[in-house]
Every structure is written in structure tokens, then in C-alpha cells.
Design a protein around this motif. Sequence first.
Motif, short mmCIF file in Angstrom:
data_model
loop_
_atom_site.label_atom_id
_atom_site.label_comp_id
_atom_site.label_asym_id
_atom_site.label_seq_id
_atom_site.Cartn_x
_atom_site.Cartn_y
_atom_site.Cartn_z
N ALA A 23 0.84 -1.21 0.00
CA ALA A 23 0.00 0.00 0.00
C ALA A 23 0.87 1.26 0.00
CB ALA A 23 -0.94 -0.01 1.21
N ALA A 24 1.98 1.21 0.73
CA ALA A 24 2.91 2.35 0.72
C ALA A 24 3.48 2.55 -0.68
CB ALA A 24 4.04 2.11 1.72
N ALA A 25 3.82 1.45 -1.35
CA ALA A 25 4.32 1.55 -2.73
C ALA A 25 3.24 2.09 -3.65
CB ALA A 25 4.78 0.17 -3.21
N ALA A 26 1.97 1.72 -3.39
CA ALA A 26 0.86 2.23 -4.19
C ALA A 26 0.72 3.74 -4.03
CB ALA A 26 -0.44 1.53 -3.80
N ILE A 27 0.93 4.25 -2.82
CA ILE A 27 0.85 5.70 -2.58
C ILE A 27 1.97 6.42 -3.32
CG2 ILE A 27 1.08 7.48 -0.81
CD1 ILE A 27 -0.33 5.47 1.08
N ILE A 28 3.16 5.85 -3.30
CA ILE A 28 4.28 6.45 -4.03
C ILE A 28 3.98 6.46 -5.53
CG2 ILE A 28 6.71 6.17 -4.64
CD1 ILE A 28 7.14 5.07 -1.79
N ALA A 29 3.42 5.35 -6.03
CA ALA A 29 3.07 5.29 -7.46
C ALA A 29 1.98 6.31 -7.79
CB ALA A 29 2.59 3.88 -7.81
N PHE A 30 1.01 6.46 -6.89
CA PHE A 30 -0.05 7.46 -7.09
C PHE A 30 0.54 8.87 -7.14
CE2 PHE A 30 -2.79 10.51 -4.82
CZ PHE A 30 -3.81 10.63 -5.76
N THR A 31 1.49 9.14 -6.24
CA THR A 31 2.14 10.46 -6.23
C THR A 31 2.87 10.72 -7.54
OG1 THR A 31 2.48 10.18 -3.84
CG2 THR A 31 3.67 11.96 -4.93
N ALA A 32 3.58 9.70 -8.02
CA ALA A 32 4.29 9.84 -9.30
C ALA A 32 3.32 10.12 -10.44
CB ALA A 32 5.11 8.58 -9.59
N LEU A 33 2.15 9.48 -10.40
CA LEU A 33 1.14 9.72 -11.44
C LEU A 33 0.64 11.15 -11.39
CD1 LEU A 33 -0.75 8.75 -13.66
CD2 LEU A 33 -2.33 7.93 -11.89
N VAL A 34 0.38 11.65 -10.18
CA VAL A 34 -0.06 13.04 -10.03
C VAL A 34 0.99 13.99 -10.59
CG1 VAL A 34 -0.63 14.86 -8.37
CG2 VAL A 34 -1.57 12.56 -8.07
N ARG A 35 2.25 13.74 -10.26
CA ARG A 35 3.31 14.61 -10.74
C ARG A 35 3.47 14.55 -12.25
NH1 ARG A 35 6.06 17.75 -7.12
NH2 ARG A 35 6.40 18.70 -9.16
N LEU A 36 3.26 13.37 -12.83
CA LEU A 36 3.30 13.26 -14.29
C LEU A 36 2.17 14.06 -14.94
CD1 LEU A 36 4.19 9.49 -14.86
CD2 LEU A 36 5.58 11.47 -15.51
N LEU A 37 1.00 14.06 -14.30
CA LEU A 37 -0.15 14.78 -14.85
C LEU A 37 0.08 16.29 -14.83
CD1 LEU A 37 -3.13 12.73 -13.35
CD2 LEU A 37 -2.37 12.77 -15.73
N VAL A 38 0.77 16.79 -13.80
CA VAL A 38 0.99 18.24 -13.71
C VAL A 38 2.34 18.64 -14.33
CG1 VAL A 38 -0.42 18.42 -11.64
CG2 VAL A 38 2.05 18.15 -11.41
N HIS A 39 3.09 17.66 -14.84
CA HIS A 39 4.40 17.99 -15.41
C HIS A 39 4.32 19.00 -16.55
CE1 HIS A 39 8.58 17.57 -16.54
NE2 HIS A 39 8.22 17.26 -17.77
N PRO A 40 3.34 18.89 -17.46
CA PRO A 40 3.25 19.93 -18.50
C PRO A 40 3.13 21.34 -17.92
CG PRO A 40 1.88 18.06 -19.08
CD PRO A 40 2.33 17.83 -17.68
N LEU A 41 2.41 21.48 -16.80
CA LEU A 41 2.29 22.79 -16.16
C LEU A 41 3.62 23.20 -15.53
CD1 LEU A 41 -1.21 22.41 -14.47
CD2 LEU A 41 -0.64 23.67 -16.55
N SER A 42 4.35 22.23 -15.01
CA SER A 42 5.67 22.54 -14.45
C SER A 42 6.62 23.02 -15.54
CB SER A 42 6.25 21.30 -13.75
OG SER A 42 5.43 20.89 -12.68
N ARG A 43 6.53 22.40 -16.70
CA ARG A 43 7.37 22.84 -17.83
C ARG A 43 6.98 24.25 -18.25
NH1 ARG A 43 10.32 18.98 -20.50
NH2 ARG A 43 10.29 20.27 -22.39
#
Length: 244
Positions: A24-44
Amino acid sequence: MSVFATLVEQLADLLRPLFGLSAAAAAIIAFTALVRLLVHPLSRAAARGQKARTALQPRIAELRRKHGKNPEKLQKAVMELHAEEKVSPLSGCLPSLLQLPAFFLLYHLFSSGSIGGEPNALLTHQLLDAPLGGRWADALDHGGAFGGAGLVYLGLFAVVAVVAYFSYRLSRRMTQASAAMAGTAGTGADPQVPGAAAMGGVMKVMPFMSFFTLVTVAVVPLAAALYVVTSTTWSVVERSVLYR
């Protein structure tokens, strides 16, 4: 929240062969990475905006020399320059703001004893010996700082300290570069430019913001702390690449 809880459980089931009881901890880390990938275009986009604002500093300095005795005219000229170059001083805030709902969702999910009228099964999950719904104070009460759960938090604190150090250095370098380009001291902000006082205050505090993550990790549920640590680490790596 019940839908999201089900998704976390399903993702944890997929990761269980690799991570066992910490799935479950690994799932949370994976979820966080997904969120960051989704907002990456805005970060760029925010990085491009920051570079554009830095590139405008010599022209703003010229406007300051030209209209220094007329603050209203200077403000108007700077606003027109930003509009002409399509540069927004607030574009860098958007990626951070869009991540807040995910953080609060995890916070509430792992702070609730029940979901949809049923016991919250997510609270049974752990990261090594630390419950994902527990806090640092709970770890200190059950085993102390060097107990099983306490060591998990000490590990997170160590990661945050290292990330905060690199974030501090990166922020200071960016601030100094902006100040050098603008010909101003410390923050790179001209008090006569619209919003400069507020932006200057933010730039003064920004290098120290990452250290506040230590406090957040200590007081929120471990699941939310994992989100914060993962997202903060991602941010530093992302910024070091985008702002080269």
C-alpha cells in the motif's frame, strides 16, 4: 473517498508480489508519481515562464531608469511588457496548487476510521513496522524513536533533510541569478514593479520552504507524509532539470 480507497487497495494488490506488506505504501508512491506526471506539463510551462521573466529583467531595469520618478507610469509600462511577452508572474504557483487536492484526499483517507459506513481497511496497511494511518507521535509512544516505526520516520526525516538541502541550494541559485539579471540586491525584485513586494517576500522565504516539510511529515498520517516526501523529491529533481 470509497472509490479512491478501492483504487489504492487494487493497486496495492498488484504490487504485493514485489513489496509484500508494504504494497500500500508503494501504491501511494506510485499514485504520487502519477499526479506529478499529470501536472508535469504545467511545471514545464512554469519553468518557461520563469526563464521568460528572468530574460525580461534587463528591459524592466531600463523601464525603471526611464520612469523611475513616475511609479504609476512605470507600473503601467511593466504590465504592458508582461502582457506583450505573455508572461504571468503567478504561473509558477499553479502546479503546486493542483497537487493540494491529492494531498488532502490522502490525509482524510488515512485519518478516517470508516469509509462508506465500513471499517477503513487501509488503516491495516503498514510501511515496514509503521502503520500508514499513524503519526510520528504514535511511533514515539510505541517503541520510541529507535523502535520499528520510529526508524521508518527517521529514514523519512533523513530523506527530507537531504532533499531540503538541495532544494535550498537550487532556490538560492535561482534567486541570485534573477537578482543579478535585474541589478537588484537579494530578491531581484524592484519595489516599484507591480506585485514586487509580495514576490520579493516569497523569494526570500522560498529557499527555506522545503525545510518545513520536516514538520509536515511529523504531524500528518504516514500515508500523507509519503506523498509529501515523494512529491518534494520529485520537485527538486524536476526543477534541477527544467531550470538548467
